[in-house]
Design a protein around this motif. Structure first.
Motif: not given
Ligand SMILES: CC(C)(COP(=O)(O)OP(=O)(O)OC[C@H]1O[C@@H](n2cnc3c(N)ncnc32)[C@H](O)[C@@H]1OP(=O)(O)O)[C@@H](O)C(=O)NCCC(=O)NCCS
Length: 164
Positions: A152-158, A96-111, A129-135
């Motif tokens: 939900m979680k922002a893939i990139e805090p933009s 879960i912690l590795a997911l945002p980086h992977y998603l940002k690289e693989t699906f750059p048009t999704h936020s 929740l420990k992995g940074g998702f928000e309720d």
């Protein structure tokens, strides 16, 4: 150290060996059932640890078409699990912690990435929740096994990702 990859046919034999405990089946079902829902838009992924497949998840690239609560350009994490013999070793949290980086690289048009987790599955909710998702503090009632929390979680805090 975990490693995430898109699933291909060369992973199939290993993936078919993955299973959760009987009492966890209601949260994800069997791998055979999960694989039936995989397609070009709902993409299967494998989680490796030292060359061994330990877990699996789907990334739904058209999540907002399936779920009214999701914003445009969002992804969905579905059917996430660690096979029962590998649970409790921190692999889910690492994935879960590795997911945002992977998603940002693989699906750059999704936020944003969403998921739903059954209200009777506090272990998984705590993990996310420990992995940074928000309720979102909203519930999804369309699942087969009772109400689910929407996280939900922002893939990139933009700036602006919240408004898409
Ligand atoms: C939920 C699941 C993915 C956790 O996988 P895991 O590899 O065992 O989890 P980890 O070892 O990485 O632990 C991550 C966190 O989960 C929680 N957790 C894991 N096992 C737990 C247990 N037996 N009791 C209580 N909390 C537990 C803890 O909060 C833990 O964090 P910590 O190590 O900081 O305490 C796994 O139990 C699973 O596949 N369950 C069945 C399918 C499922 O419910 N998927 C979620 C669908 S939304």
């Amino acid at each position: 150290m975990i490693h995430i990859e898109k699933m291909t046919t060369r992973h199939l034999a290993d993936v078919l060996l993955l299973s959760v405990a009987d009492e966890q089946q209601r949260f994800v079902g069997s791998i055979e059932e999960i694989l039936k829902s995989a397609n070009a838009q709902i993409r299967p992924h494998v989680i490796f640890v030292e060359g061994i497949v330990v877990g699996f998840f789907l990334i739904d690239t058209i999540y907002a078409k399936h779920f009214d609560f999701a914003k445009k350009h969002s992804l969905g994490l579905r059917s996430f699990f660690i096979s029962k013999e590998f649970q409790g070793r921190g692999f889910a949290k690492q994935a879960i912690l590795a997911l945002p980086h992977y998603l940002k690289e693989t699906f750059p048009t999704h936020s944003i990435i969403y998921l739903t987790v059954n209200c009777q599955n506090p272990v998984a909710k705590e993990l996310y929740l420990k992995g940074g998702f928000e309720d979102t503090n909203n519930l999804y009632h369309g699942g087969p096994a009772g109400p689910q929390h929407i996280l939900m979680k922002a893939i990139e805090p933009s700036i602006g990702a919240e408004n898409e």
